[in-house]
Design a protein around this motif. Structure first.
Motif, PDB file in Angstrom:
ATOM      1  N   THR A   1     -47.520  -3.541  48.423  1.00 46.21           N
ATOM      2  CA  THR A   1     -48.881  -3.005  48.285  1.00 46.21           C
ATOM      3  C   THR A   1     -48.907  -1.669  47.558  1.00 46.21           C
ATOM      4  N   ASN A   2     -47.801  -0.924  47.586  1.00 49.07           N
ATOM      5  CA  ASN A   2     -47.768   0.366  46.886  1.00 49.07           C
ATOM      6  C   ASN A   2     -47.733   0.148  45.374  1.00 49.07           C
ATOM      7  N   ASP A   3     -48.121   1.159  44.662  1.00 47.14           N
ATOM      8  CA  ASP A   3     -48.101   1.091  43.193  1.00 47.14           C
ATOM      9  C   ASP A   3     -46.659   0.914  42.716  1.00 47.14           C
ATOM     10  N   PRO A   4     -46.343  -0.236  42.101  1.00 48.38           N
ATOM     11  CA  PRO A   4     -44.963  -0.484  41.653  1.00 48.38           C
ATOM     12  C   PRO A   4     -44.453   0.547  40.655  1.00 48.38           C
ATOM     13  N   ALA A   5     -45.378   1.230  39.978  1.00 41.81           N
ATOM     14  CA  ALA A   5     -44.974   2.219  38.975  1.00 41.81           C
ATOM     15  C   ALA A   5     -44.578   3.550  39.613  1.00 41.81           C
ATOM     16  N   SER A   6     -45.025   3.780  40.855  1.00 44.41           N
ATOM     17  CA  SER A   6     -44.706   5.041  41.532  1.00 44.41           C
ATOM     18  C   SER A   6     -43.307   4.984  42.143  1.00 44.41           C
ATOM     19  N   GLN A   7     -42.817   6.139  42.562  1.00 45.86           N
ATOM     20  CA  GLN A   7     -41.490   6.215  43.165  1.00 45.86           C
ATOM     21  C   GLN A   7     -41.583   6.883  44.535  1.00 45.86           C
ATOM     22  N   VAL A   8     -40.790   6.369  45.486  1.00 42.03           N
ATOM     23  CA  VAL A   8     -40.710   6.949  46.827  1.00 42.03           C
ATOM     24  C   VAL A   8     -39.225   7.092  47.151  1.00 42.03           C
ATOM     25  N   PHE A   9     -38.743   8.324  47.098  1.00 39.69           N
ATOM     26  CA  PHE A   9     -37.315   8.538  47.305  1.00 39.69           C
ATOM     27  C   PHE A   9     -36.979   8.736  48.784  1.00 39.69           C
ATOM     28  N   VAL A  10     -35.850   8.146  49.177  1.00 42.59           N
ATOM     29  CA  VAL A  10     -35.353   8.283  50.545  1.00 42.59           C
ATOM     30  C   VAL A  10     -33.891   8.713  50.487  1.00 42.59           C
ATOM     31  N   PHE A  11     -33.392   9.165  51.645  1.00 39.68           N
ATOM     32  CA  PHE A  11     -31.980   9.556  51.757  1.00 39.68           C
ATOM     33  C   PHE A  11     -31.342   8.660  52.802  1.00 39.68           C
ATOM     34  N   ALA A  12     -30.587   7.656  52.331  1.00 45.68           N
ATOM     35  CA  ALA A  12     -29.999   6.662  53.234  1.00 45.68           C
ATOM     36  C   ALA A  12     -28.899   5.908  52.502  1.00 45.68           C
ATOM     37  N   ASP A  13     -28.266   4.974  53.214  1.00 41.08           N
ATOM     38  CA  ASP A  13     -27.246   4.106  52.623  1.00 41.08           C
ATOM     39  C   ASP A  13     -27.967   2.947  51.936  1.00 41.08           C
ATOM     40  N   ARG A  14     -27.971   2.961  50.622  1.00 40.68           N
ATOM     41  CA  ARG A  14     -28.740   1.978  49.847  1.00 40.68           C
ATOM     42  C   ARG A  14     -28.337   0.542  50.184  1.00 40.68           C
ATOM     43  N   PHE A  15     -27.022   0.300  50.264  1.00 41.37           N
ATOM     44  CA  PHE A  15     -26.542  -1.059  50.534  1.00 41.37           C
ATOM     45  C   PHE A  15     -26.997  -1.543  51.909  1.00 41.37           C
ATOM     46  N   ARG A  16     -26.886  -0.673  52.934  1.00 40.93           N
ATOM     47  CA  ARG A  16     -27.260  -1.062  54.304  1.00 40.93           C
ATOM     48  C   ARG A  16     -28.770  -1.244  54.446  1.00 40.93           C
ATOM     49  N   ILE A  17     -29.542  -0.375  53.785  1.00 42.31           N
ATOM     50  CA  ILE A  17     -31.005  -0.515  53.863  1.00 42.31           C
ATOM     51  C   ILE A  17     -31.446  -1.783  53.133  1.00 42.31           C
ATOM     52  N   ARG A  18     -30.711  -2.160  52.112  1.00 45.38           N
ATOM     53  CA  ARG A  18     -31.009  -3.442  51.450  1.00 45.38           C
ATOM     54  C   ARG A  18     -30.772  -4.597  52.418  1.00 45.38           C
ATOM     55  N   GLN A  19     -29.699  -4.479  53.225  1.00 43.10           N
ATOM     56  CA  GLN A  19     -29.449  -5.487  54.262  1.00 43.10           C
ATOM     57  C   GLN A  19     -30.622  -5.588  55.233  1.00 43.10           C
ATOM     58  N   VAL A  20     -31.145  -4.438  55.626  1.00 45.75           N
ATOM     59  CA  VAL A  20     -32.286  -4.407  56.541  1.00 45.75           C
ATOM     60  C   VAL A  20     -33.469  -5.140  55.934  1.00 45.75           C
ATOM     61  N   LEU A  21     -33.816  -4.799  54.696  1.00 43.84           N
ATOM     62  CA  LEU A  21     -34.962  -5.413  54.027  1.00 43.84           C
ATOM     63  C   LEU A  21     -34.771  -6.913  53.832  1.00 43.84           C
ATOM     64  N   VAL A  22     -33.563  -7.303  53.406  1.00 48.17           N
ATOM     65  CA  VAL A  22     -33.282  -8.735  53.194  1.00 48.17           C
ATOM     66  C   VAL A  22     -33.471  -9.508  54.495  1.00 48.17           C
ATOM     67  N   ASN A  23     -32.916  -8.993  55.589  1.00 53.47           N
ATOM     68  CA  ASN A  23     -33.064  -9.678  56.881  1.00 53.47           C
ATOM     69  C   ASN A  23     -34.525  -9.830  57.280  1.00 53.47           C
ATOM     70  N   LEU A  24     -35.306  -8.770  57.123  1.00 54.90           N
ATOM     71  CA  LEU A  24     -36.715  -8.810  57.524  1.00 54.90           C
ATOM     72  C   LEU A  24     -37.529  -9.734  56.626  1.00 54.90           C
ATOM     73  N   VAL A  25     -37.270  -9.681  55.314  1.00 55.04           N
ATOM     74  CA  VAL A  25     -38.016 -10.540  54.381  1.00 55.04           C
ATOM     75  C   VAL A  25     -37.627 -12.008  54.566  1.00 55.04           C
ATOM     76  N   VAL A  26     -36.326 -12.264  54.717  1.00 56.10           N
ATOM     77  CA  VAL A  26     -35.855 -13.643  54.935  1.00 56.10           C
ATOM     78  C   VAL A  26     -36.474 -14.228  56.203  1.00 56.10           C
ATOM     79  N   ASN A  27     -36.515 -13.436  57.292  1.00 60.76           N
ATOM     80  CA  ASN A  27     -37.134 -13.901  58.535  1.00 60.76           C
ATOM     81  C   ASN A  27     -38.618 -14.193  58.348  1.00 60.76           C
ATOM     82  N   SER A  28     -39.294 -13.338  57.574  1.00 61.42           N
ATOM     83  CA  SER A  28     -40.730 -13.540  57.359  1.00 61.42           C
ATOM     84  C   SER A  28     -40.993 -14.833  56.603  1.00 61.42           C
ATOM     85  N   VAL A  29     -40.082 -15.200  55.710  1.00 58.93           N
ATOM     86  CA  VAL A  29     -40.211 -16.465  54.971  1.00 58.93           C
ATOM     87  C   VAL A  29     -39.795 -17.643  55.849  1.00 58.93           C
TER      88      VAL A  29
END
Length: 306
Positions: free
Chosen positions: A184-212
């Motif tokens: 829903t956010n503007d794809p052109a904008s940027q939102v920077f975070v400080f975290a482990d990119r690989f692990r947070i990708r795991q989090v997102l993948v798990n949540l999105v896969v479950n939603s599907v």
């Protein structure tokens, strides 16, 4: 003259005698009374102290008893959890093992020469092997996270870019169920975070896969980023089957499935949400869920701003 001297001496002796007798009988009695009073006071104080000591001991015994009771209850819970966990591990591994055994037995009994089934059965056996490997790897990941052995390598990165990457990777599976994935956010904008990119990708993948996986046809999965001061909140909302209220408190446990038969049909190891929770805890962050059975779920987690 002698008579007066005699009278004076007699009176002096009498006074001395009466003073001595008074001291002996009266003052001695008073002294005894004083000592008795002191003794009674000491006894009273000792009794009071003894009473306080007994009350203190009684209080300590009650506290000790309450602590032991709490420890016993906790041990019973852990024992029940251990039994349930072992039962779940056995059940999850049993299915692929039996599948592999069945496929290989069929091939050894002559199916290997049958071109109509040999390649198909080998592919099915391979699929079951991958499922076992996935379960073992997920268990290893959780164990490492719990022990602090899995290092979190934090860096600054754009959350919008990561979410778009996950959406692109899961779009094909979503289209098979006619589910749309949206940011829903503007794809052109940027939102920077400080975290482990690989692990947070795991989090997102798990949540999105479950939603599907548990979504409804023609449904939606919407991802939203919100700014809340020093942190951001990422929400993954779906219009799927939802989670019954009585299961919400346990969905982050290992192998816990709200609908066991349907969950296993949909695939997955049953460890995804547990991994999500442990990854976020390793970052010092939290995850929460709101769900309505039949209407969908919203998973929300926090991250530090980059």
């Amino acid at each position: 003259m002698n008579t007066w001297i005699t009278i004076i001496l007699t009176l002096g002796a009498s006074v001395l005698f009466f003073r001595t007798m008074a001291h002996y009988f009266i003052f001695r009695k008073i002294k005894l009374l004083i000592e008795k009073i002191k003794k009674q006071r000491t006894v009273h104080q000792n009794r009071q102290r003894s009473g306080n000591l007994i009350e203190e001991l009684e209080h300590q015994v009650k506290e000790w008893s309450a602590e032991r009771k709490e420890e016993i209850e906790q041990l019973e819970k852990l024992e029940n959890y251990r039994k349930e966990f072992l039962g779940n591990v056995s059940h999850e591994l049993k299915t692929p093992i039996f599948n592999i055994q069945g496929y290989i037995s069929t091939l050894l009994d002559g199916g290997l020469e049958d071109k109509t089934i040999n390649l198909d059965y080998l592919k099915r056996a391979e699929k079951s092997v991958y499922r076992m490997i996935a379960i073992v790897e997920d268990l290893q990941t959780i164990t490492q996270l719990e022990k602090g052995e899995l290092e979190i390598e934090e860096e600054h990165f754009d959350m919008v870019t990561l979410i778009k990457d996950v959406i692109d990777a899961q779009e094909l599976k979503a289209k098979e169920k006619k589910i749309s994935l949206e940011l829903t956010n503007d794809p052109a904008s940027q939102v920077f975070v400080f975290a482990d990119r690989f692990r947070i990708r795991q989090v997102l993948v798990n949540l999105v896969v479950n939603s599907v996986r548990y979504g409804k046809e023609n449904g939606k999965t919407i991802i939203k980023i919100s700014d809340v001061g020093e942190k951001i909140i990422i929400e993954v909302a779906d219009s799927g089957i939802g989670i019954p209220a009585e299961h919400l408190s346990r969905i982050f446990e290992r192998f816990y499935r709200a609908d066991k038969s349907r969950s296993r049909e949909q695939g997955g190891t049953g460890l995804g949400l547990s991994i999500v929770k442990h990854i976020l805890e390793a970052h010092g962050q939290t995850i929460s869920v709101m769900s309505t059975e039949g209407a969908g779920s919203v998973f929300s987690f926090t991250l530090k701003k980059g």
